[in-house]
Motif scaffolding. Structure first.
Motif, PDB file in Angstrom:
ATOM      1  N   ASP A 149       0.853  -1.193   0.000  1.00 55.32           N
ATOM      2  CA  ASP A 149       0.000   0.000   0.000  1.00 55.32           C
ATOM      3  C   ASP A 149       0.885   1.237   0.000  1.00 55.32           C
ATOM      4  O   ASP A 149       1.859   1.314   0.764  1.00 55.32           O
ATOM      5  CB  ASP A 149      -0.891   0.011   1.241  1.00 55.32           C
ATOM      6  CG  ASP A 149      -1.848  -1.165   1.272  1.00 55.32           C
ATOM      7  OD1 ASP A 149      -2.367  -1.541   0.206  1.00 55.32           O
ATOM      8  OD2 ASP A 149      -2.068  -1.731   2.367  1.00 55.32           O
ATOM      9  N   PHE A 150       0.540   2.205  -0.835  1.00 56.05           N
ATOM     10  CA  PHE A 150       1.337   3.431  -0.939  1.00 56.05           C
ATOM     11  C   PHE A 150       0.682   4.544  -0.129  1.00 56.05           C
ATOM     12  O   PHE A 150      -0.447   4.944  -0.410  1.00 56.05           O
ATOM     13  CB  PHE A 150       1.498   3.832  -2.404  1.00 56.05           C
ATOM     14  CG  PHE A 150       2.517   2.994  -3.122  1.00 56.05           C
ATOM     15  CD1 PHE A 150       3.826   3.417  -3.223  1.00 56.05           C
ATOM     16  CD2 PHE A 150       2.167   1.759  -3.650  1.00 56.05           C
ATOM     17  CE1 PHE A 150       4.781   2.629  -3.868  1.00 56.05           C
ATOM     18  CE2 PHE A 150       3.104   0.964  -4.293  1.00 56.05           C
ATOM     19  CZ  PHE A 150       4.416   1.396  -4.396  1.00 56.05           C
ATOM     20  N   ALA A 151       1.426   5.027   0.867  1.00 55.49           N
ATOM     21  CA  ALA A 151       0.913   6.066   1.757  1.00 55.49           C
ATOM     22  C   ALA A 151       1.313   7.461   1.320  1.00 55.49           C
ATOM     23  O   ALA A 151       0.674   8.439   1.714  1.00 55.49           O
ATOM     24  CB  ALA A 151       1.417   5.823   3.189  1.00 55.49           C
TER      25      ALA A 151
ATOM     26  N   LEU B 209       3.342  14.778  -9.989  1.00 56.45           N
ATOM     27  CA  LEU B 209       2.887  14.328  -8.682  1.00 56.45           C
ATOM     28  C   LEU B 209       1.378  14.121  -8.672  1.00 56.45           C
ATOM     29  O   LEU B 209       0.874  13.074  -8.235  1.00 56.45           O
ATOM     30  CB  LEU B 209       3.301  15.353  -7.625  1.00 56.45           C
ATOM     31  CG  LEU B 209       2.998  15.028  -6.169  1.00 56.45           C
ATOM     32  CD1 LEU B 209       3.670  13.729  -5.729  1.00 56.45           C
ATOM     33  CD2 LEU B 209       3.458  16.190  -5.271  1.00 56.45           C
ATOM     34  N   ALA B 210       0.634  15.097  -9.171  1.00 61.19           N
ATOM     35  CA  ALA B 210      -0.827  15.006  -9.167  1.00 61.19           C
ATOM     36  C   ALA B 210      -1.323  13.848 -10.026  1.00 61.19           C
ATOM     37  O   ALA B 210      -2.265  13.129  -9.652  1.00 61.19           O
ATOM     38  CB  ALA B 210      -1.424  16.321  -9.657  1.00 61.19           C
ATOM     39  N   GLU B 211      -0.700  13.651 -11.187  1.00 55.29           N
ATOM     40  CA  GLU B 211      -1.110  12.553 -12.070  1.00 55.29           C
ATOM     41  C   GLU B 211      -0.929  11.200 -11.398  1.00 55.29           C
ATOM     42  O   GLU B 211      -1.785  10.315 -11.491  1.00 55.29           O
ATOM     43  CB  GLU B 211      -0.280  12.597 -13.364  1.00 55.29           C
ATOM     44  CG  GLU B 211      -0.620  13.770 -14.278  1.00 55.29           C
ATOM     45  CD  GLU B 211       0.340  13.899 -15.441  1.00 55.29           C
ATOM     46  OE1 GLU B 211       1.377  13.174 -15.429  1.00 55.29           O
ATOM     47  OE2 GLU B 211       0.081  14.706 -16.349  1.00 55.29           O
ATOM     48  N   ASN B 212       0.173  11.013 -10.688  1.00 55.34           N
ATOM     49  CA  ASN B 212       0.441   9.736 -10.048  1.00 55.34           C
ATOM     50  C   ASN B 212      -0.423   9.511  -8.816  1.00 55.34           C
ATOM     51  O   ASN B 212      -0.802   8.376  -8.520  1.00 55.34           O
ATOM     52  CB  ASN B 212       1.923   9.632  -9.700  1.00 55.34           C
ATOM     53  CG  ASN B 212       2.776   9.270 -10.887  1.00 55.34           C
ATOM     54  OD1 ASN B 212       2.965   8.095 -11.195  1.00 55.34           O
ATOM     55  ND2 ASN B 212       3.286  10.282 -11.582  1.00 55.34           N
ATOM     56  N   VAL B 213      -0.746  10.578  -8.103  1.00 53.31           N
ATOM     57  CA  VAL B 213      -1.672  10.453  -6.969  1.00 53.31           C
ATOM     58  C   VAL B 213      -3.030   9.973  -7.458  1.00 53.31           C
ATOM     59  O   VAL B 213      -3.658   9.093  -6.848  1.00 53.31           O
ATOM     60  CB  VAL B 213      -1.795  11.801  -6.221  1.00 53.31           C
ATOM     61  CG1 VAL B 213      -2.995  11.786  -5.271  1.00 53.31           C
ATOM     62  CG2 VAL B 213      -0.513  12.099  -5.448  1.00 53.31           C
TER      63      VAL B 213
ATOM     64  N   VAL C 177      -3.697   8.221 -10.186  1.00 49.20           N
ATOM     65  CA  VAL C 177      -3.585   6.820 -10.589  1.00 49.20           C
ATOM     66  C   VAL C 177      -3.596   5.908  -9.366  1.00 49.20           C
ATOM     67  O   VAL C 177      -4.280   4.877  -9.327  1.00 49.20           O
ATOM     68  CB  VAL C 177      -2.305   6.594 -11.412  1.00 49.20           C
ATOM     69  CG1 VAL C 177      -2.046   5.099 -11.618  1.00 49.20           C
ATOM     70  CG2 VAL C 177      -2.407   7.295 -12.758  1.00 49.20           C
ATOM     71  N   ALA C 178      -2.840   6.281  -8.343  1.00 48.05           N
ATOM     72  CA  ALA C 178      -2.756   5.461  -7.140  1.00 48.05           C
ATOM     73  C   ALA C 178      -4.098   5.349  -6.432  1.00 48.05           C
ATOM     74  O   ALA C 178      -4.470   4.282  -5.932  1.00 48.05           O
ATOM     75  CB  ALA C 178      -1.709   6.033  -6.188  1.00 48.05           C
ATOM     76  N   GLN C 179      -4.825   6.450  -6.392  1.00 47.40           N
ATOM     77  CA  GLN C 179      -6.137   6.434  -5.740  1.00 47.40           C
ATOM     78  C   GLN C 179      -7.073   5.448  -6.445  1.00 47.40           C
ATOM     79  O   GLN C 179      -7.829   4.712  -5.793  1.00 47.40           O
ATOM     80  CB  GLN C 179      -6.736   7.833  -5.729  1.00 47.40           C
ATOM     81  CG  GLN C 179      -8.037   7.926  -4.936  1.00 47.40           C
ATOM     82  CD  GLN C 179      -8.517   9.356  -4.794  1.00 47.40           C
ATOM     83  OE1 GLN C 179      -8.029  10.263  -5.473  1.00 47.40           O
ATOM     84  NE2 GLN C 179      -9.462   9.577  -3.895  1.00 47.40           N
ATOM     85  N   LYS C 180      -7.013   5.395  -7.770  1.00 53.16           N
ATOM     86  CA  LYS C 180      -7.844   4.457  -8.516  1.00 53.16           C
ATOM     87  C   LYS C 180      -7.378   3.014  -8.310  1.00 53.16           C
ATOM     88  O   LYS C 180      -8.194   2.097  -8.214  1.00 53.16           O
ATOM     89  CB  LYS C 180      -7.811   4.808 -10.008  1.00 53.16           C
ATOM     90  CG  LYS C 180      -8.504   6.115 -10.344  1.00 53.16           C
ATOM     91  CD  LYS C 180      -8.392   6.428 -11.834  1.00 53.16           C
ATOM     92  CE  LYS C 180      -9.079   7.743 -12.179  1.00 53.16           C
ATOM     93  NZ  LYS C 180      -8.919   8.088 -13.627  1.00 53.16           N
ATOM     94  N   ARG C 181      -6.075   2.809  -8.225  1.00 50.90           N
ATOM     95  CA  ARG C 181      -5.539   1.456  -8.117  1.00 50.90           C
ATOM     96  C   ARG C 181      -5.763   0.839  -6.740  1.00 50.90           C
ATOM     97  O   ARG C 181      -6.069  -0.349  -6.620  1.00 50.90           O
ATOM     98  CB  ARG C 181      -4.034   1.458  -8.421  1.00 50.90           C
ATOM     99  CG  ARG C 181      -3.684   1.716  -9.877  1.00 50.90           C
ATOM    100  CD  ARG C 181      -3.978   0.525 -10.774  1.00 50.90           C
ATOM    101  NE  ARG C 181      -3.272  -0.679 -10.415  1.00 50.90           N
ATOM    102  CZ  ARG C 181      -2.056  -1.011 -10.864  1.00 50.90           C
ATOM    103  NH1 ARG C 181      -1.425  -0.203 -11.697  1.00 50.90           N
ATOM    104  NH2 ARG C 181      -1.485  -2.147 -10.504  1.00 50.90           N
TER     105      ARG C 181
END
Length: 456
Positions: A65-67, A77-81, A83-87
């Motif tokens: 899990d990514f915190a 940064l925003a783009e990866n956040v 993506v992570a929220q969806k994943r």
């Protein structure tokens, strides 16, 4: 430096000496993760999220899990956040300053995919903050940085995976190649050639205002203070969405200030496999000879005389004298991959194929059962991230350890130094220094810019 907490070497050693303070230093990888069930998911963070950062994070969602994320480019940064929220169904916290990630006690490990010139500073500080580390290759910008990382890994006991994924992925070819060499299927190895591609020179790149979303000074970090440079033409394909010519995103590999070119990019993959097959993970060359090479700009005393064009060698053929009389060749011509030549045959391997008569002979004389697993040292992991997490649980070093990586990478660093100075270098693999050449030895280290020293 900001006022938030950051564990230094002094604080780490003080905590080691006082058991009551130990829980404040070690992350949950020791205090919680290592003591829980095998199904417990570790907590990760990624520092540096363009291209490789996005890739290695994507390969790890299955296992962790990514915190938190950190990047000096707010758009990336925003783009990866998102993506992570969806994943993972949970939004990681976002920071520009990676040091805020290191303050988070619940984070077990960090994945580092910054440009190369940041790797050592972030990795060392992360280990002193009690984090296990997965760091993209090439691990270092200089040879002395590698020695420092080895020292801190030993001192802190952290698990450290280098991102040379060819050791785990594409395993059906590269591990087979190593097993073939070790089984004597080409006799005594005489020569190994690593084809790692060339770089193209650049036009003059003007200094312009950095993009609004990029903190250029923080991106430079330990490197010298210089203007941001870019031309309007955009890169396509992998690494797209950024200028084709610049001294920043993606193109940073073309500058000695931030990287080592193809020699420490593809070289960090193919030279690694070559050295692994030869079984010389704790040794190195005795001589590096730049047989032919081309630098894109004029040099004097090992330094480029202009600062507005790429300065990494574009074409080269480097020969290294390795133990047991083996010649290692690193070249920009020919196929990308590795050619193993011995007294009884030769074969070629890359990410797409493994070919040659010794490979054809496997149809009638296959490798023994378990030969691949023996190379790997046990059961082969699903991917590089899985191997890292397995090592976090056992507290053993993973398949791509810092010691063998640094020994291999020293060949690549020395190759760049030899071309910059225009001469062969004699190397002492025991002392890990260049013999009888003070000017060349000065290139084994590089001083960080004031304000970006490593927090020791």
């Amino acid at each position: 430096m900001p006022t938030h907490c950051q564990t230094s070497r002094r604080q780490f050693l003080q905590a080691m000496a006082a058991s009551t303070a130990a829980s404040c230093v070690y992350s949950s990888s020791e205090s919680v993760f290592a003591e829980t069930s095998p199904n417990e998911r570790p907590v990760f963070a990624t520092i540096g999220l363009r291209n490789q950062g996005r890739l290695i994070t994507g390969k790890t969602f299955k296992f962790a899990d990514f915190a938190a994320f950190a990047d000096v480019d707010s758009k990336v940064l925003a783009e990866n956040v998102e993506v992570a929220q969806k994943r993972q169904g949970k939004k990681p916290d976002a920071y520009k300053d990676y040091r805020k990630v290191l303050d988070r006690k619940e984070i077990d490990a960090v994945m580092i995919a910054t440009p190369d010139h940041w790797h050592t500073k972030v990795a060392v500080e992360a280990m002193y903050a009690g984090k296990d580390v997965y760091c993209e290759k090439p691990l270092t910008l200089t040879i002395d940085e590698g020695k420092l990382i080895e020292k801190v890994v030993k001192e802190t006991g952290r698990v450290f995976q280098v991102g040379t994924m060819q050791r785990t992925e594409n395993r059906q070819r590269f591990l087979q190649a190593i097993a073939m060499v070790r089984a004597g299927r080409i006799g005594t190895v005489k020569r190994v050639t690593c084809g790692i591609d060339s770089f193209a020179a650049s036009p003059v790149i003007p200094a312009i205002t950095p993009p609004q979303e990029l903190d250029w000074d923080f991106w430079l970090g330990p490197a010298p203070k210089v203007p941001y440079r870019a031309l309007p033409e955009m890169r396509k394909g992998y690494g797209g969405g950024v200028p084709l010519y610049s001294n920043c995103h993606y193109a940073f590999r073309n500058w000695h200030e931030y990287s080592g070119g193809k020699l420490t990019d593809w070289g960090a993959h193919h030279v690694d496999i070559a050295c692994w097959a030869l079984g010389i993970g704790d040794s190195g060359p005795s001589k590096i000879r730049p047989v032919k090479y081309k630098l894109p700009v004029e040099y004097k005393d090992g330094y480029p005389l202009v600062d507005d064009q790429y300065n990494i060698a574009t074409d080269y053929e480097i020969h290294a004298d390795m133990p047991d009389g083996v010649e290692l060749v690193i070249q920009s011509e020919g196929d990308n991959g590795i050619l193993f030549e011995g007294t009884e045959g030769r074969f070629f391997v890359n990410r797409g194929r493994i070919v040659g008569k010794p490979i054809e002979d496997l149809a009638d004389n296959p490798l023994p059962d378990g030969a691949i697993e023996e190379v790997y040292g046990g059961k082969v992991s699903e991917n590089h991230s899985a191997n890292f997490i397995e090592a976090m649980k056992t507290r053993e070093q993973p398949i791509s350890d810092v010691w063998s990586h640094n020994r291999m990478l020293e060949i690549c660093h020395l190759s760049n130094i030899s071309m910059r100075l225009g001469r062969e270098l004699n190397w002492d693999p025991a002392k890990r220094e260049i013999v009888g050449d003070a000017e060349a030895n000065a290139f084994l280290s590089r001083e960080n810019r004031k304000g970006f020293e490593i927090n020791m």
